[in-house]
Design a protein around this motif. Structure first.
Motif, PDB file in Angstrom:
ATOM      1  N   GLU A   9       0.839  -1.204   0.000  1.00 34.48           N
ATOM      2  CA  GLU A   9       0.000   0.000   0.000  1.00 34.48           C
ATOM      3  C   GLU A   9       0.877   1.258   0.000  1.00 34.48           C
ATOM      4  O   GLU A   9       0.664   2.188  -0.785  1.00 34.48           O
ATOM      5  CB  GLU A   9      -0.918  -0.005   1.223  1.00 34.48           C
ATOM      6  CG  GLU A   9      -1.853   1.176   1.296  1.00 34.48           C
ATOM      7  CD  GLU A   9      -3.076   1.020   0.415  1.00 34.48           C
ATOM      8  OE1 GLU A   9      -3.505   2.049  -0.146  1.00 34.48           O
ATOM      9  OE2 GLU A   9      -3.601  -0.091   0.284  1.00 34.48           O
ATOM     10  N   SER A  10       1.868   1.290   0.864  1.00 35.70           N
ATOM     11  CA  SER A  10       2.772   2.436   0.963  1.00 35.70           C
ATOM     12  C   SER A  10       3.564   2.633  -0.328  1.00 35.70           C
ATOM     13  O   SER A  10       3.723   3.759  -0.805  1.00 35.70           O
ATOM     14  CB  SER A  10       3.717   2.224   2.145  1.00 35.70           C
ATOM     15  OG  SER A  10       4.654   3.251   2.217  1.00 35.70           O
ATOM     16  N   LEU A  11       4.060   1.535  -0.895  1.00 35.97           N
ATOM     17  CA  LEU A  11       4.846   1.630  -2.126  1.00 35.97           C
ATOM     18  C   LEU A  11       3.999   2.146  -3.280  1.00 35.97           C
ATOM     19  O   LEU A  11       4.443   3.009  -4.040  1.00 35.97           O
ATOM     20  CB  LEU A  11       5.448   0.268  -2.473  1.00 35.97           C
ATOM     21  CG  LEU A  11       6.315   0.245  -3.733  1.00 35.97           C
ATOM     22  CD1 LEU A  11       7.549   1.118  -3.558  1.00 35.97           C
ATOM     23  CD2 LEU A  11       6.703  -1.181  -4.074  1.00 35.97           C
TER      24      LEU A  11
ATOM     25  N   GLN B 178       2.940   9.206  -6.198  1.00 34.63           N
ATOM     26  CA  GLN B 178       3.375  10.545  -5.802  1.00 34.63           C
ATOM     27  C   GLN B 178       4.762  10.929  -6.316  1.00 34.63           C
ATOM     28  O   GLN B 178       5.118  12.095  -6.299  1.00 34.63           O
ATOM     29  CB  GLN B 178       3.386  10.653  -4.264  1.00 34.63           C
ATOM     30  CG  GLN B 178       2.046  10.347  -3.620  1.00 34.63           C
ATOM     31  CD  GLN B 178       0.942  11.274  -4.091  1.00 34.63           C
ATOM     32  OE1 GLN B 178       1.135  12.481  -4.156  1.00 34.63           O
ATOM     33  NE2 GLN B 178      -0.204  10.711  -4.439  1.00 34.63           N
ATOM     34  N   THR B 179       5.549   9.952  -6.752  1.00 36.40           N
ATOM     35  CA  THR B 179       6.932  10.213  -7.149  1.00 36.40           C
ATOM     36  C   THR B 179       6.980  10.937  -8.487  1.00 36.40           C
ATOM     37  O   THR B 179       6.337  10.543  -9.449  1.00 36.40           O
ATOM     38  CB  THR B 179       7.726   8.887  -7.232  1.00 36.40           C
ATOM     39  OG1 THR B 179       7.672   8.262  -5.956  1.00 36.40           O
ATOM     40  CG2 THR B 179       9.173   9.132  -7.614  1.00 36.40           C
ATOM     41  N   LYS B 180       7.749  12.002  -8.512  1.00 36.86           N
ATOM     42  CA  LYS B 180       7.945  12.774  -9.742  1.00 36.86           C
ATOM     43  C   LYS B 180       9.275  12.371 -10.371  1.00 36.86           C
ATOM     44  O   LYS B 180      10.214  12.017  -9.683  1.00 36.86           O
ATOM     45  CB  LYS B 180       7.962  14.277  -9.441  1.00 36.86           C
ATOM     46  CG  LYS B 180       6.722  14.781  -8.727  1.00 36.86           C
ATOM     47  CD  LYS B 180       5.502  14.650  -9.591  1.00 36.86           C
ATOM     48  CE  LYS B 180       4.289  15.190  -8.871  1.00 36.86           C
ATOM     49  NZ  LYS B 180       3.097  14.433  -9.111  1.00 36.86           N
ATOM     50  N   GLY B 181       9.330  12.434 -11.671  1.00 32.25           N
ATOM     51  CA  GLY B 181      10.559  12.107 -12.376  1.00 32.25           C
ATOM     52  C   GLY B 181      10.252  11.438 -13.694  1.00 32.25           C
ATOM     53  O   GLY B 181       9.092  11.247 -14.070  1.00 32.25           O
ATOM     54  N   HIS B 182      11.296  11.070 -14.390  1.00 32.65           N
ATOM     55  CA  HIS B 182      11.152  10.407 -15.676  1.00 32.65           C
ATOM     56  C   HIS B 182      10.414   9.085 -15.450  1.00 32.65           C
ATOM     57  O   HIS B 182      10.772   8.304 -14.562  1.00 32.65           O
ATOM     58  CB  HIS B 182      12.529  10.149 -16.286  1.00 32.65           C
ATOM     59  CG  HIS B 182      12.453   9.731 -17.711  1.00 32.65           C
ATOM     60  ND1 HIS B 182      12.098   8.454 -18.089  1.00 32.65           N
ATOM     61  CD2 HIS B 182      12.659  10.433 -18.853  1.00 32.65           C
ATOM     62  CE1 HIS B 182      12.106   8.370 -19.406  1.00 32.65           C
ATOM     63  NE2 HIS B 182      12.442   9.553 -19.890  1.00 32.65           N
ATOM     64  N   PRO B 183       9.372   8.807 -16.246  1.00 35.81           N
ATOM     65  CA  PRO B 183       8.568   7.600 -16.029  1.00 35.81           C
ATOM     66  C   PRO B 183       9.359   6.292 -16.044  1.00 35.81           C
ATOM     67  O   PRO B 183       9.047   5.377 -15.290  1.00 35.81           O
ATOM     68  CB  PRO B 183       7.556   7.633 -17.176  1.00 35.81           C
ATOM     69  CG  PRO B 183       7.459   9.057 -17.560  1.00 35.81           C
ATOM     70  CD  PRO B 183       8.817   9.648 -17.320  1.00 35.81           C
ATOM     71  N   VAL B 184      10.394   6.210 -16.879  1.00 40.98           N
ATOM     72  CA  VAL B 184      11.172   4.969 -16.920  1.00 40.98           C
ATOM     73  C   VAL B 184      11.985   4.825 -15.634  1.00 40.98           C
ATOM     74  O   VAL B 184      12.051   3.741 -15.052  1.00 40.98           O
ATOM     75  CB  VAL B 184      12.073   4.906 -18.173  1.00 40.98           C
ATOM     76  CG1 VAL B 184      12.940   3.652 -18.153  1.00 40.98           C
ATOM     77  CG2 VAL B 184      11.230   4.950 -19.440  1.00 40.98           C
ATOM     78  N   LEU B 185      12.557   5.905 -15.171  1.00 35.43           N
ATOM     79  CA  LEU B 185      13.324   5.877 -13.922  1.00 35.43           C
ATOM     80  C   LEU B 185      12.411   5.543 -12.746  1.00 35.43           C
ATOM     81  O   LEU B 185      12.701   4.648 -11.949  1.00 35.43           O
ATOM     82  CB  LEU B 185      14.021   7.221 -13.697  1.00 35.43           C
ATOM     83  CG  LEU B 185      14.776   7.362 -12.377  1.00 35.43           C
ATOM     84  CD1 LEU B 185      15.903   6.352 -12.282  1.00 35.43           C
ATOM     85  CD2 LEU B 185      15.303   8.775 -12.222  1.00 35.43           C
ATOM     86  N   VAL B 186      11.289   6.232 -12.633  1.00 41.45           N
ATOM     87  CA  VAL B 186      10.355   6.000 -11.528  1.00 41.45           C
ATOM     88  C   VAL B 186       9.845   4.560 -11.575  1.00 41.45           C
ATOM     89  O   VAL B 186       9.846   3.851 -10.556  1.00 41.45           O
ATOM     90  CB  VAL B 186       9.184   7.005 -11.569  1.00 41.45           C
ATOM     91  CG1 VAL B 186       8.102   6.633 -10.551  1.00 41.45           C
ATOM     92  CG2 VAL B 186       9.689   8.424 -11.318  1.00 41.45           C
ATOM     93  N   GLY B 187       9.435   4.096 -12.731  1.00 43.23           N
ATOM     94  CA  GLY B 187       8.933   2.734 -12.861  1.00 43.23           C
ATOM     95  C   GLY B 187       9.974   1.692 -12.489  1.00 43.23           C
ATOM     96  O   GLY B 187       9.669   0.713 -11.808  1.00 43.23           O
ATOM     97  N   SER B 188      11.215   1.917 -12.913  1.00 48.00           N
ATOM     98  CA  SER B 188      12.298   0.978 -12.611  1.00 48.00           C
ATOM     99  C   SER B 188      12.550   0.882 -11.111  1.00 48.00           C
ATOM    100  O   SER B 188      12.691  -0.218 -10.557  1.00 48.00           O
ATOM    101  CB  SER B 188      13.598   1.418 -13.297  1.00 48.00           C
ATOM    102  OG  SER B 188      13.441   1.478 -14.680  1.00 48.00           O
ATOM    103  N   LEU B 189      12.608   2.028 -10.457  1.00 55.92           N
ATOM    104  CA  LEU B 189      12.913   2.060  -9.026  1.00 55.92           C
ATOM    105  C   LEU B 189      11.793   1.440  -8.203  1.00 55.92           C
ATOM    106  O   LEU B 189      12.040   0.655  -7.276  1.00 55.92           O
ATOM    107  CB  LEU B 189      13.184   3.489  -8.574  1.00 55.92           C
ATOM    108  CG  LEU B 189      14.335   4.203  -9.285  1.00 55.92           C
ATOM    109  CD1 LEU B 189      14.524   5.609  -8.735  1.00 55.92           C
ATOM    110  CD2 LEU B 189      15.615   3.401  -9.186  1.00 55.92           C
TER     111      LEU B 189
END
Length: 178
Positions: free
Chosen positions: A69-71, A77-88
């Motif tokens: 749920e938290s993740l 809510q995380t901002k940034g490049h979609p590929v970077l955010v998705g990967s992390l």
């Protein structure tokens, strides 16, 4: 053949505008596991597990629902490049290891849903990339996020290359002409 089954219907998932939620994650897992393990399909784990080939000790099963749920909230809510955010976020989900089995396939489906919603092609992981993928997840467990991001970018590039080869096959010269 099985490695490519997780890519089926990705385009339809990209059109689905409902938010990414723990329910969606469990629903994807139910689809992935419905034939091979219907007894656990769509259910967060209730037992401790070990990740094959990893030194990471996944969290206690009692924490799984709260951590997911938290993740997912963090992902939204995380901002940034979609590929970077998705990967992390994908790597963090794999560290939670919310299911007894089928975590990787389900996590990659969710990652590809994220990518499609942000107008990127899916990251199709080929069998020869599995070693790099698992190594990248281990690096992410040690707070080194670059390898998982590179693996996802390379997988997207392979998807684009494959698409271009399908759409624009090489033209063979006519036979018998001199």
């Amino acid at each position: 053949m099985r490695d490519h089954l997780e890519a089926i219907d990705h385009a339809d998932l990209g059109k689905w505008k409902r938010p990414i939620t723990p329910w969606l994650l469990r629903s994807l897992h139910a689809v992935v596991m419905r034939r091979s393990r219907p007894d656990i399909a769509g259910q967060f784990r209730t037992v401790p597990v070990a990740i094959h080939g990893s030194n990471l000790d996944p969290p206690d099963p009692i924490l799984v629902s709260e951590l997911v749920e938290s993740l997912i909230h963090k992902w939204d809510q995380t901002k940034g490049h979609p590929v970077l955010v998705g990967s992390l976020i994908h790597a963090q989900l794999m560290a939670i290891h919310p299911f007894v089995d089928g975590n990787g396939r389900t996590g990659r489906l969710l990652l590809n849903l994220w990518l499609l919603r942000h107008h990127y092609p899916p990251a199709l992981l080929e069998p020869d990339q599995r070693g790099a993928y698992y190594s990248a997840l281990q690096a992410a467990d040690m707070r080194d996020d670059l390898p998982i991001t590179q693996v996802v970018f390379q997988s997207i590039e392979r998807t684009i290359d494959l698409t271009e080869r399908i759409l624009h096959p090489p033209v063979d010269p006519p036979s018998g002409s001199s």
